[in-house]
Write a protein that holds these residues in place. Sequence first.
Motif, short mmCIF file in Angstrom:
data_model
loop_
_atom_site.label_atom_id
_atom_site.label_comp_id
_atom_site.label_asym_id
_atom_site.label_seq_id
_atom_site.Cartn_x
_atom_site.Cartn_y
_atom_site.Cartn_z
N LYS A 120 16.33 32.23 -1.25
CA LYS A 120 15.22 32.44 -0.45
C LYS A 120 14.71 31.34 0.47
CE LYS A 120 10.71 34.55 0.14
NZ LYS A 120 11.21 35.56 1.16
N GLU A 124 16.40 31.79 3.94
CA GLU A 124 15.48 32.34 4.91
C GLU A 124 14.57 31.40 5.35
OE1 GLU A 124 13.25 35.73 3.11
OE2 GLU A 124 15.22 36.31 1.83
N LYS A 128 17.27 28.79 8.84
CA LYS A 128 16.63 29.52 9.77
C LYS A 128 15.56 28.80 10.55
CE LYS A 128 17.03 34.39 8.43
NZ LYS A 128 16.14 35.45 8.12
N GLN A 240 24.98 31.35 5.03
CA GLN A 240 24.40 32.64 4.70
C GLN A 240 25.70 33.65 4.53
OE1 GLN A 240 23.36 30.52 7.21
NE2 GLN A 240 21.09 31.23 7.66
N ASN A 248 20.92 37.87 6.97
CA ASN A 248 20.37 36.58 7.38
C ASN A 248 21.23 35.99 8.49
OD1 ASN A 248 17.89 36.44 5.97
ND2 ASN A 248 18.90 35.87 4.25
#
Length: 458
Positions: A120, A124, A128, A240, A248
């Motif tokens: 995560k 994420e 990102k 990813q 993602n």
Amino acid sequence: MANTSYSERIQQGFIEHVDESKLLDCMRCGFCLPSCPTYIHSNFDESQSPRGRIALMKAVRDGLVPFDDSVEESLDMCLGCRACEPACPAGVEYGSLLESAREVIQKEKKKSVKEKFARKVAFEHLFKEPEKMSKTVGLVRFYQKSGLQKLSRKTHVLSLFPTILKDMESVLPEIEKKNLTVMRGMVFEAKKKATKVAFFTGCLMETIFSKTNKATVQILQQLGCDIVVPQNQVCCGALQGHSGELENARENARRNIDSFLAEEIDYIVNNAGGCGAFLSEYNHLLKDDKEYMEKAKRFSEKIIDITSLIYKLGITKLPLANKKGSLTVTYQDSCHLRNVNGVITEPREILQSIENVNYIELKGADQCCGSAGIYNLIHSEMSMKILDTRMENVQHTNAHIIITTNPGCLLQMKVGIERANLTGKIEALHLIDFLYDYVLDEGKLSLDSRKKEQISIN
């Protein structure tokens, strides 16, 4: 599917997401075998070969083999280097099959709290949100500058960690105080204009290797490029995508497409082979997205690697004369730059064009060095087997410098130099840094830029 077993859920996922027609393209001919590093370094274990992995995917999909730890290990152990693709006479899309299979596995696999948290944070957040990546790299700089690095080395505390982490710590470049995320939103102008490009900065390149990014822009200016650096670009999504987090990756792709296609440009240039390959396949990644499929195609068509652009605009336009005497250099291919984008001759031609540089071809340069994103951290034993073989070949070239075109490859080759006790005898450099530090007349390279009304960059 609440009452179905884990193996049955994986089978169903393979039926829905792993394209059977692509699986059937494989003729089991074996042309891929000599190109596969894991097959070679596992004593020719078929389960560690491309055709073996495809056979396992098909068997799981058909219900002939239950999905278990051994099948997962086989798929997970793959480097994803895709050297099998250019070797395949049938044109099997192995990379696509592997990513689809890994996505199914990641969706169905029961993960520990630690793994969930790690994925995560990485997929994420860090990859990102550029600001979070920059802050994280800032912590590395604090470690380097605060005395903690000296203390940890003096007390040998790093020996408590896996060897590969200790090796990677020793070869990380010194992080600059002000990394070049400030490039975002800038326009760099050339005095003699040949073309206009947008620069994909890359998450690792703009933080850990910001010096290379700056040199890239200056060389492009020398070649007559106006360069715009889109403000809202993010990580390409390769890590990813290769880790089974395709959704993602798709989110990152959409953001990059919107950011870059807003500019009137001829090319989207990058200096990291792995990033460039993934960017060039956004059309495949978003093939089922009705809103973005055409945009993705336009985006991918504009992608070009820095070495290809230098070659295209004319090597002779650069003052290529080695300033530091006679040098012997060799070149390690970036797997994806070679196998996906087909960029093979350009970096070699550039190196061979430099006065007083003796270029020696590296045996096995077309095979993966064992870096493969975070593969060297997760599968360090296999990675180091591959790397040690590569370093034996490097020593046979008697090269002073190993040239690469990808940040992961660069760090891996630096680790290889340490492991082979060649520190001080040989160095590893990105091709751009080699040109800038050893070849070009830096006095001729000025960085003219503006950010709307602002005109300065350090």
